[in-house]
Design a protein around this motif. Structure first.
Motif: not given
Length: 202
Positions: A60-67, A69-74, A95-98
């Protein structure tokens, strides 16, 4: 074949129960295609390696926001052609989008009889409140914390002198039964969701 991806943060006992159910044939027609952790040292990744399941550390530290990070997970989930997402001791808010991308295809297990004692330390909450019964809940994931339609619940007594640790251990035994049971029902197409109501089809 139902492709399952599992999101983890810790030791992975519920992950192990699902791996065992698949390998024993208790859950037929499914395979775990990825175990994804937000913690590099999560023992769940070792469990995945032991069973030759791809384990992925997404920092998670490699991403600027929860969104972000979750885009990466998606993207990881999509790359693995994921049909069902399981949260197994995953400690991040999603996140809601995931959640929307896997509506009624993302499942969580929580160590209380929801809607009681949401959030962290549910077992301690139960002990402090003085309830006589607690347990675990398998549910579909919605944006509300520990919300979403209930699939299965298992009940355990809260005993005199119980601590957070002793109650958690007793609940975990039931979690390890309930989660594979719920996954089996999903894989077999036996879960019908109508609003908040989940019907188990014969």
């Amino acid at each position: 074949m139902t492709n399952i991806s599992v999101l983890v943060s810790g030791r992975g006992t519920n992950l192990q129960s699902i791996i065992d159910a698949i390998e024993s044939g208790g859950i037929a027609g499914a395979k775990i295609t990825a175990v994804i952790s937000d913690k590099k040292d999560a023992y769940a990744l070792t469990r995945a390696e032991n069973h030759k399941i791809p384990g992925i550390f997404a920092d998670p530290k490699s991403f600027s926001s929860r969104q972000a990070y979750d885009d990466h997970l998606l993207s990881i989930l999509q790359e693995n052609k994921t049909d069902l997402v399981l949260l197994a001791g995953y400690l991040r808010i999603i996140s809601d989008s995931l959640i929307a991308a896997y509506e009624n295809r993302m499942i969580n297990i929580h160590p209380s009889l929801l809607p009681s004692f949401r959030g962290l330390h549910a077992q301690q909450q139960a002990v402090e409140y003085g309830v006589k019964f607690s347990g675990c809940t398998v549910h579909f994931v919605e944006p509300a914390l520990d919300g979403g339609p209930v699939i299965l619940q298992k009940v355990v007594p809260v005993l005199d002198g119980d601590t957070e640790e002793t109650l958690a251990a007793r609940i975990l035994v039931e979690e390890n039964k309930a989660y594979p049971e719920a996954v089996k029902l999903f894989v077999e197409g036996k879960l019908k969701v109508d609003g908040r109501i989940v019907t188990i089809l014969e």
